[in-house]
Design a protein around this motif. Structure first.
Motif, PDB file in Angstrom:
ATOM      1  N   THR A 184      -8.241  -0.648   0.055  1.00 50.87           N
ATOM      2  CA  THR A 184      -8.260   0.766   0.435  1.00 50.87           C
ATOM      3  C   THR A 184      -8.591   0.871   1.922  1.00 50.87           C
ATOM      4  O   THR A 184      -9.235  -0.010   2.496  1.00 50.87           O
ATOM      5  N   SER A 232      -5.209   5.168   2.594  1.00 52.16           N
ATOM      6  CA  SER A 232      -4.274   4.190   2.027  1.00 52.16           C
ATOM      7  C   SER A 232      -4.926   3.503   0.840  1.00 52.16           C
ATOM      8  O   SER A 232      -6.152   3.296   0.821  1.00 52.16           O
ATOM      9  N   ILE A 233      -4.100   3.144  -0.130  1.00 48.10           N
ATOM     10  CA  ILE A 233      -4.608   2.415  -1.295  1.00 48.10           C
ATOM     11  C   ILE A 233      -3.524   1.467  -1.787  1.00 48.10           C
ATOM     12  O   ILE A 233      -2.327   1.802  -1.721  1.00 48.10           O
ATOM     13  N   GLN A 269       0.803  -1.219   0.000  1.00 48.02           N
ATOM     14  CA  GLN A 269       0.000   0.000   0.000  1.00 48.02           C
ATOM     15  C   GLN A 269       0.837   1.270   0.000  1.00 48.02           C
ATOM     16  O   GLN A 269       1.973   1.289   0.462  1.00 48.02           O
TER      17      GLN A 269
END
Length: 247
Positions: free
Chosen positions: A188, A171-172, A152
């Motif tokens: 995510t 966050s992704i 991430q």
């Protein structure tokens, strides 16, 4: 005799006015009069009305006579001011521990996670964390157990620049499945909470978060008398509470 006294007073007054001084303060204020004492610690000035004012030397920008101009004045020696603490550390580590509920399309369960991220904890004049890393997420839903390794990119920003501040995070990435019975997918996470800045390099935060993990899970399907295992896409949602440590 009276004329002599009057003449003397006029001469003294004229000399005083000719040598009148102005104290320029760092606040922008100006005080006019006669400086009766000054050293490295203090400046004392007496106004024409006879009032005395005392100022710390560090608060005084300039002392000059009326004949001088600000362009030709020499700055007063001041006590060096303590500089604002700046973060020189180029990299920081963010460790996040979280736990909460786990939800899929039909069932409920629990979840826990550990994320280790590396990045910058200070962008410009803000304690903004931008970085990336890896984690371990375990979900227990019904009779199933799902383990993911999310890769991430992470962003964490305080909403105000203060020792105590609300903080927002996002966050992704991609969650890698740790089993052959299901596959991973888009990951995510979004969180909001409170951050306490212990010192310029260290902080702790408590946050409410929601994670989203897409996966393909094997489900049994029966056609006539035969049962087949077929993979079906599902969304795994894990809301909960998170503890974050910046160091």
């Amino acid at each position: 005799m009276k004329k002599l006294v009057l003449l003397t007073l006029l001469i003294v007054s004229g000399w005083t006015l000719a040598h009148a001084e102005t104290v320029y303060l760092r606040t922008g204020e100006r005080v006019q009069g006669t400086v009766i004492f000054q050293n490295e610690e203090v400046v004392i000035i007496r106004t024409e009305e006879g009032q005395r004012f005392q100022y710390p030397r560090a608060d005084v920008e300039l002392v000059a006579t009326d004949e001088e101009t600000r362009e030709s004045m020499e700055p007063v020696d001041v006590v060096p001011q303590e500089k604002e603490i700046k973060v020189t550390k180029k990299a920081s580590i963010l460790l996040e521990l979280a736990g909460g509920a786990a939800i899929n399309d039909k069932e409920r369960g629990g979840a826990f996670s550990v994320d280790l991220l590396v990045g910058s904890h200070h962008i410009g004049d803000r304690h903004v964390f931008i970085g990336g890393g890896v984690g371990y997420h375990g979900l227990f839903i019904g009779s199933g157990k799902y383990n993911f390794l999310p890769i991430q990119a992470t962003f964490r920003m305080p909403l105000i620049e203060h020792k105590h501040a609300p903080v927002f995070g996002l966050s992704i990435g991609y969650g890698i499945a740790l089993s052959k019975t299901y596959t991973g997918g888009l990951y995510t996470s979004m969180d909001l909470g409170y951050r306490y800045q212990i010192n310029p390099k260290t902080a702790v935060a408590v946050l409410i978060y929601t994670n989203f993990q897409h996966a393909s899970v094997e489900v049994p399907e029966t056609v006539e008398t035969e049962t087949y295992m077929n993979k079906k896409g599902c969304n795994l949602i894990t809301p909960g509470l998170k503890l974050a440590l910046y160091f």
